[in-house]
Every structure is written in C-alpha cells, then in structure tokens.
Design a protein around this motif. Structure first.
Motif, PDB file in Angstrom:
ATOM      1  N   ASP A 337       0.825  -1.211   0.000  1.00  0.00           N
ATOM      2  CA  ASP A 337       0.000   0.000   0.000  1.00  0.00           C
ATOM      3  C   ASP A 337       0.860   1.261   0.000  1.00  0.00           C
ATOM      4  O   ASP A 337       0.483   2.274  -0.613  1.00  0.00           O
ATOM      5  N   LYS A 338       1.989   1.214   0.686  1.00  0.00           N
ATOM      6  CA  LYS A 338       2.887   2.377   0.685  1.00  0.00           C
ATOM      7  C   LYS A 338       3.394   2.656  -0.723  1.00  0.00           C
ATOM      8  O   LYS A 338       3.502   3.816  -1.136  1.00  0.00           O
ATOM      9  N   LEU A 339       3.688   1.611  -1.457  1.00  0.00           N
ATOM     10  CA  LEU A 339       4.165   1.795  -2.832  1.00  0.00           C
ATOM     11  C   LEU A 339       3.041   2.292  -3.736  1.00  0.00           C
ATOM     12  O   LEU A 339       3.230   3.225  -4.529  1.00  0.00           O
ATOM     13  N   ILE A 340       1.863   1.699  -3.612  1.00  0.00           N
ATOM     14  CA  ILE A 340       0.726   2.129  -4.434  1.00  0.00           C
ATOM     15  C   ILE A 340       0.395   3.587  -4.167  1.00  0.00           C
ATOM     16  O   ILE A 340       0.086   4.349  -5.098  1.00  0.00           O
ATOM     17  N   GLU A 341       0.458   4.001  -2.918  1.00  0.00           N
ATOM     18  CA  GLU A 341       0.175   5.402  -2.575  1.00  0.00           C
ATOM     19  C   GLU A 341       1.150   6.339  -3.262  1.00  0.00           C
ATOM     20  O   GLU A 341       0.763   7.408  -3.745  1.00  0.00           O
ATOM     21  N   ARG A 342       2.420   5.957  -3.328  1.00  0.00           N
ATOM     22  CA  ARG A 342       3.416   6.802  -3.989  1.00  0.00           C
ATOM     23  C   ARG A 342       3.153   6.897  -5.494  1.00  0.00           C
ATOM     24  O   ARG A 342       3.294   7.957  -6.096  1.00  0.00           O
ATOM     25  N   VAL A 343       2.772   5.789  -6.121  1.00  0.00           N
ATOM     26  CA  VAL A 343       2.465   5.805  -7.549  1.00  0.00           C
ATOM     27  C   VAL A 343       1.269   6.702  -7.820  1.00  0.00           C
ATOM     28  O   VAL A 343       1.280   7.522  -8.757  1.00  0.00           O
ATOM     29  N   ARG A 344       0.242   6.579  -7.008  1.00  0.00           N
ATOM     30  CA  ARG A 344      -0.949   7.417  -7.186  1.00  0.00           C
ATOM     31  C   ARG A 344      -0.617   8.876  -6.940  1.00  0.00           C
ATOM     32  O   ARG A 344      -1.145   9.756  -7.626  1.00  0.00           O
ATOM     33  N   TRP A 345       0.228   9.164  -5.956  1.00  0.00           N
ATOM     34  CA  TRP A 345       0.633  10.553  -5.715  1.00  0.00           C
ATOM     35  C   TRP A 345       1.304  11.141  -6.949  1.00  0.00           C
ATOM     36  O   TRP A 345       1.039  12.285  -7.331  1.00  0.00           O
ATOM     37  N   TRP A 346       2.180  10.362  -7.581  1.00  0.00           N
ATOM     38  CA  TRP A 346       2.885  10.859  -8.762  1.00  0.00           C
ATOM     39  C   TRP A 346       1.928  11.134  -9.903  1.00  0.00           C
ATOM     40  O   TRP A 346       2.099  12.114 -10.646  1.00  0.00           O
ATOM     41  N   ARG A 347       0.924  10.304 -10.091  1.00  0.00           N
ATOM     42  CA  ARG A 347      -0.048  10.564 -11.156  1.00  0.00           C
ATOM     43  C   ARG A 347      -0.823  11.844 -10.866  1.00  0.00           C
ATOM     44  O   ARG A 347      -1.112  12.631 -11.772  1.00  0.00           O
ATOM     45  N   TRP A 348      -1.150  12.059  -9.591  1.00  0.00           N
ATOM     46  CA  TRP A 348      -1.819  13.304  -9.199  1.00  0.00           C
ATOM     47  C   TRP A 348      -0.883  14.490  -9.380  1.00  0.00           C
ATOM     48  O   TRP A 348      -1.276  15.523  -9.946  1.00  0.00           O
ATOM     49  N   TYR A 349       0.336  14.353  -8.918  1.00  0.00           N
ATOM     50  CA  TYR A 349       1.299  15.460  -8.928  1.00  0.00           C
ATOM     51  C   TYR A 349       1.630  15.893 -10.350  1.00  0.00           C
ATOM     52  O   TYR A 349       1.632  17.083 -10.671  1.00  0.00           O
ATOM     53  N   THR A 350       1.913  14.943 -11.234  1.00  0.00           N
ATOM     54  CA  THR A 350       2.236  15.308 -12.614  1.00  0.00           C
ATOM     55  C   THR A 350       1.027  15.929 -13.302  1.00  0.00           C
ATOM     56  O   THR A 350       1.163  16.832 -14.131  1.00  0.00           O
ATOM     57  N   GLY A 351      -0.170  15.459 -12.937  1.00  0.00           N
ATOM     58  CA  GLY A 351      -1.377  16.020 -13.529  1.00  0.00           C
ATOM     59  C   GLY A 351      -1.593  17.478 -13.192  1.00  0.00           C
ATOM     60  O   GLY A 351      -2.214  18.218 -13.975  1.00  0.00           O
ATOM     61  N   LEU A 352      -1.084  17.933 -12.037  1.00  0.00           N
ATOM     62  CA  LEU A 352      -1.207  19.347 -11.673  1.00  0.00           C
ATOM     63  C   LEU A 352      -0.570  20.260 -12.702  1.00  0.00           C
ATOM     64  O   LEU A 352      -0.979  21.415 -12.862  1.00  0.00           O
ATOM     65  N   PHE A 353       0.433  19.744 -13.396  1.00  0.00           N
ATOM     66  CA  PHE A 353       1.195  20.553 -14.351  1.00  0.00           C
ATOM     67  C   PHE A 353       0.878  20.183 -15.801  1.00  0.00           C
ATOM     68  O   PHE A 353       1.602  20.559 -16.719  1.00  0.00           O
ATOM     69  N   GLY A 354      -0.199  19.423 -15.996  1.00  0.00           N
ATOM     70  CA  GLY A 354      -0.576  19.030 -17.341  1.00  0.00           C
ATOM     71  C   GLY A 354       0.376  18.042 -17.973  1.00  0.00           C
ATOM     72  O   GLY A 354       0.504  17.981 -19.198  1.00  0.00           O
ATOM     73  N   VAL A 355       1.052  17.261 -17.133  1.00  0.00           N
ATOM     74  CA  VAL A 355       2.046  16.296 -17.607  1.00  0.00           C
ATOM     75  C   VAL A 355       1.546  14.894 -17.310  1.00  0.00           C
ATOM     76  O   VAL A 355       0.888  14.657 -16.295  1.00  0.00           O
ATOM     77  N   GLU A 356       1.857  13.964 -18.194  1.00  0.00           N
ATOM     78  CA  GLU A 356       1.551  12.560 -17.962  1.00  0.00           C
ATOM     79  C   GLU A 356       2.820  11.815 -17.590  1.00  0.00           C
ATOM     80  O   GLU A 356       3.915  12.174 -18.039  1.00  0.00           O
ATOM     81  N   VAL A 357       2.665  10.772 -16.781  1.00  0.00           N
ATOM     82  CA  VAL A 357       3.831   9.963 -16.430  1.00  0.00           C
ATOM     83  C   VAL A 357       4.471   9.385 -17.686  1.00  0.00           C
ATOM     84  O   VAL A 357       5.686   9.212 -17.760  1.00  0.00           O
ATOM     85  N   ASN A 358       3.669   9.120 -18.719  1.00  0.00           N
ATOM     86  CA  ASN A 358       4.203   8.567 -19.960  1.00  0.00           C
ATOM     87  C   ASN A 358       5.081   9.562 -20.714  1.00  0.00           C
ATOM     88  O   ASN A 358       5.725   9.205 -21.699  1.00  0.00           O
ATOM     89  N   ASN A 359       5.136  10.830 -20.262  1.00  0.00           N
ATOM     90  CA  ASN A 359       6.092  11.766 -20.847  1.00  0.00           C
ATOM     91  C   ASN A 359       7.518  11.433 -20.431  1.00  0.00           C
ATOM     92  O   ASN A 359       8.470  12.000 -20.974  1.00  0.00           O
ATOM     93  N   ASN A 360       7.678  10.501 -19.481  1.00  0.00           N
ATOM     94  CA  ASN A 360       9.005  10.228 -18.935  1.00  0.00           C
ATOM     95  C   ASN A 360      10.013   9.716 -19.955  1.00  0.00           C
ATOM     96  O   ASN A 360      11.145  10.205 -19.963  1.00  0.00           O
ATOM     97  N   PRO A 361       9.700   8.711 -20.800  1.00  0.00           N
ATOM     98  CA  PRO A 361      10.769   8.285 -21.711  1.00  0.00           C
ATOM     99  C   PRO A 361      11.312   9.476 -22.493  1.00  0.00           C
ATOM    100  O   PRO A 361      10.568  10.179 -23.170  1.00  0.00           O
ATOM    101  N   SER A 362      12.620   9.694 -22.367  1.00  0.00           N
ATOM    102  CA  SER A 362      13.237  10.853 -22.998  1.00  0.00           C
ATOM    103  C   SER A 362      13.426  10.629 -24.490  1.00  0.00           C
ATOM    104  O   SER A 362      13.230   9.525 -25.005  1.00  0.00           O
ATOM    105  N   VAL A 363      13.824  11.688 -25.167  1.00  0.00           N
ATOM    106  CA  VAL A 363      14.133  11.577 -26.594  1.00  0.00           C
ATOM    107  C   VAL A 363      15.190  10.499 -26.811  1.00  0.00           C
ATOM    108  O   VAL A 363      15.094   9.675 -27.724  1.00  0.00           O
TER     109      VAL A 363
END
Length: 516
Positions: A337-363
C-alpha cells in the motif's frame, strides 16, 4: 569476443508478440525466432522492436510477457514497433498485494570488503571531507573552499579521498518547515552523516528560509566521529556573520585544515558484505536495458541481499506500469500500500502541471528503442532482482531495513541518486544504454553498459559491459561479475567516474512545490 552477436533478435517470453533486435537490421533481412521466420518490412535498429505476428489495432503489445502499450494501427509481422504505431494506453494492473512473496535466498556469510568502520558503527566505502551548502547563496563559497585542497596539498593525507563541495540550487523560497524544506533537510543531513563522509562543515548565507539552527536541531547533526576536546557540533559558517565571501572562505579553509589530520586517522579494515547498501539507478536507458544490464544488476542486488545487505530501487515514475510486479512480492499489504500510494501521488502530482507519467521516456530513450513508460518501467524494475520487497521509504529517508527496499524519487538521475545516497547508499550501480557519464560523490558509481558498441565507444566511462549477454554470456554470470566489482570498489578500487574526478556537480536534491 566476436564483432557481432551470433543471432539477430531475442524473443524474451513465450507470450511476447514482438522481438528485440540485438544489432541493426536492414529491410528485407529474414530473421528466425522460435517457429517464426520473418522478413523485415523496413530497417530496425539495435534495441528496437519488431512484430513477429499480426497485431491488430487496439491490441496489446507484449514484451517480457507483460503489456507495454496499445497499437494505434494494424501491425504486420516484420514491421517496426515503436512510437509511430504504439501508445501507452490505459493498462489495467492487478496489484495482488503480497501474493507472490519469494523465499529468502540462501545466505552468503563469508564475503567482506575493505571499508571504513565509523565510530557510530556504520560502514563507509570512501573517506571524504564535505563542504556542504545550506542554500544556493553559499554554493560558490563552498566550491572556493574545496578548490583550495587540490591533490598536491592532500598528498600528506593519503586516507582522505578528497575535499568535496556539495552545493545545490535550493535552500530558500519555500515554506518554512514545509514539505520542500523537510525534504532538503533530509538530504543535507543524510549526506552530512553519510559513512563515506569522514568530516564535514556547513556554510550558509544567514537569512535563508533553510535556517541553519533548524537543520542542526531537527536532524540532530553532529560530526560522525567527534574530535577529541570538541562538543561534537560540526563547524558552521554564515557569510553574513563572518563578513562576506573572502572572510568566510578563509575561515572555512582553516577549519578544513584542522579536520584533515583527524579525518585521515582511519584505516580500511575487513567489513562484512552485510554492510553494503546499493543504490540502483538507470539513466540513458535503451531497448536492451531490461534484457542485459538491469537484470544483471538484479542478480548482483540479490547476492548483496543474500549477504545480509540492502539494495535500494527508486525512480517512482519509472516503475509506473510495472509496480504490480513489486506489490506482489511485497512482504505485507502495508508495504504494498505504501508503494501504491506513492504511484498514485505521482499521477496526481504530474497532472497538476498538465504532464503525464508517460512523458518520462526521454528523446534518447526513444531513440534507443523504448516506446512507452510501461516498457521502460518493466525493464527498470529488473534492477531490483527477485527478493521480497521489505519496505518503502520517502525521498532521502534514512534506510534502516536489510533487504530489498524502494525509495520514492523522480526519474531524473541526479535527483534520484542524491536521495538514495542521502538515505545511506554507499555504492551505486548505474546502468546505461545511451552512455551516461555519471559520478555521485561521496558514493562510488559503477557504470554498466547495456550494449557492447556503446561500451567500446565510451570505454573510458563504462565499468562493465553487460552487452556481452547479447553474445551468449549468461545474465547470472555478468551479475556475479558486477557483485565482485562491488566488493572491490567498496574496498577502494576506483570507478571510471572517480578516475575522471566526476561527482561533485551531480548533487541535486529533489524538492517539490512552488518557489516563493
């Protein structure tokens, strides 16, 4: 070693509907894998994927036996599979917490390394004096102080690896005692009391929000081993109190000179491998990362855990799409649950800035063959080996558990590694496919190449060639080589980045929230 692999592609799992090129292939080449003989419809570069069966639009692309994305058009056998015809999609994951807890590995009890046993009982692999900036406003002064102690001056102190300036861009413009402040304090304190730091001093401006007294009191900072006749509090300097740049530099230089004989008064001694704490990092990843270097590092991590040591996996955005592989082997529902909470936080956090986690793979990641964050993540988690996940830590929290753990961090390599080192990692294993040249003082960083062409091209920076796996060498064999190199490096053998003097500029604390 031959000049090219003895085969053209690897098919990683019986359920995969793609295979991965282990060398650059031309259009019209016919390749064989299992029961399939396929003619390429176009060129496919090293580390990139091609379909081995028809994949209809909207179907899942399978690699490692797991979904890495959804096709956006029909894909024919022999066709290149990448960002032009695949998206990450909305993949459903079954977390199944603590349902596949692996048994403990057979214990390894006889391995040691030549390390530094500190007065507080912790084990170091290096012995630095650190000049630590509490705020960016004092960063240049820290650098000036460290520059005064070049190798010629330090020749009389052979047991000191160097005087390093650990400086950063933060320390002010944040809420006092807020999340960003507490994160930075954890990094600064964790680095200061790191067992690879023999002594340290702190330099601030004097009016910053990251107040020196709060750092000292809240983190209970004392020198790692107290100098006889002193109260144990580290030397602290404020530019405003000392009268500016020149006076502060001179005072700090005198303090370092006084610390040098004391820091030099240590000797390496045999220390059980159970005292190793590995930081596991990947940067400049490519399509071979999850096939060669990352699983080989996973073997090394398992061996360290078998010795009673610790291995830290991090980069939360780079486990998204693969977190279910970790939750299933979590020791308990609470840890999962601690790990799942962190993953969900990141999806929320990146969404605040209009970013998706899938933006991560770099050029560069995409150029190397990685298509989606799910594909990158499935390869990245391989660094964590196969043992049970025993705990999940916040960024830069002190890691106290033995075994395999996870630390929340961004996917940005310097910030992620800084957090793991602040948490206690005394050796870093850094895998790279594109060729990251990364040091991270005060911890030595072993660079592990995912493919032989890059290793040979950048041999001055790479420590291990895991690309040999593509030539027939086993993952287990390369993993054992990495483990032996860890013991040697922990005992004082220099990594390539250390020989180049890299690692001072890669100290990058991660902080969140607005800059006020």
């Amino acid at each position: 070693m031959t000049s090219r692999p003895s085969f053209d592609v690897v098919h990683l799992h019986r359920d995969d509907n793609i295979c991965v090129a282990v060398r650059s292939l031309e259009r019209g080449v016919t390749i064989a894998t299992g029961d399939h003989a396929i003619t390429l419809r176009g060129p496919v570069k090293l580390g990139h994927k091609l379909a081995i069966v028809p994949i209809s639009k909207g179907a899942r692309v399978i690699k490692y036996g797991q979904a890495i994305g959804i096709t956006t058009e029909d894909v024919e056998p022999g066709e290149w599979v990448h960002t032009h015809n695949v998206s990450n999609g909305d993949l459903e994951l079954d977390y199944a917490p603590a349902t596949q807890v692996p048994p403990a590995p057979p214990p390894i009890i006889d391995r040691t390394f030549q390390g530094y046993r500190r007065a507080n009982g912790r084990a170091g692999t290096r012995n630095y004096i650190a000049v630590i900036s509490t705020v960016n406003c004092s960063a240049s002064v820290c650098k000036l102080v460290a520059q005064r102690f070049d190798p010629a001056l330090l020749k009389d102190y052979p047991n000191v690896d160097g005087v390093i300036a650990l400086k950063h861009a933060g320390g002010c413009g944040m809420a006092y005692r807020g999340l960003a402040h507490e994160m930075l304090n954890r990094v600064l304190a964790g680095t200061a009391r790191h067992p690879n730091i023999g002594a340290y001093l702190l330099i601030g401006l004097g009016c910053e929000q990251g107040e020196m007294d709060y750092l000292l009191d809240s983190q209970r900072l004392v020198q790692i081993g107290r100098i006889p006749g002193t109260p144990g509090q580290p030397p602290v300097f404020s530019l405003q109190d000392f009268g500016g740049t020149v006076k502060t530099v001179e005072a700090a230089v005198r303090a370092v000179a006084e610390l040098l004989p004391w820091a030099d008064d240590v000797r390496r001694e045999p220390i059980p491998a159970s005292e190793l704490i590995l930081g596991l990092e990947c940067g400049g990843s490519d399509g071979n990362s999850g096939i060669t270097a990352n699983p080989a590092v996973g073997v090394a991590a398992d061996l360290v855990v078998a010795c009673g040591g610790t291995a830290i996996l991090s980069e939360t955005p780079e486990i998204c799409g693969a977190e279910h592989l970790l939750t299933r082997r979590a020791v308990s529902h609470e840890v999962a649950d601690k790990l799942i909470e962190r993953v969900r936080w990141w999806r929320w956090y990146t969404g605040l800035f209009g970013v998706e986690v899938n933006n991560n793979p770099s050029v560069g990641n995409k150029e190397g063959g990685l298509t989606t964050i799910a594909e990158k993540s499935l390869g990245a988690v391989a660094k964590g080996g196969t043992t049970v996940l025993v705990d999940v830590y916040q960024y830069a929290e002190p890691v106290t558990a033995k075994g395999f753990v996870f630390m929340d961090s961004p996917g940005y390599d310097p910030a992620s590694t800084t957090g793991m080192v602040a948490g206690g990692a005394n050796v870093v294993l850094f895998t790279t496919g594109r060729g990251s040249c990364f040091g991270c003082k005060p911890a030595p960083s072993l660079k592990i190449a995912t493919n032989t062409p890059m290793y040979q091209r950048m041999i001055d920076d790479m420590d291990v060639d895991a690309g040999e796996i593509l030539y027939g060498r086993s993952v287990a064999d390369v993993g054992r080589e990495i483990f032996e190199r860890v013991l040697a490096v922990a005992g004082g053998e220099k990594t390539k980045s250390e020989l180049h003097g890299l690692g001072d500029e890669e100290f990058v604390p991660w902080t969140v929230g607005p800059v006020l």
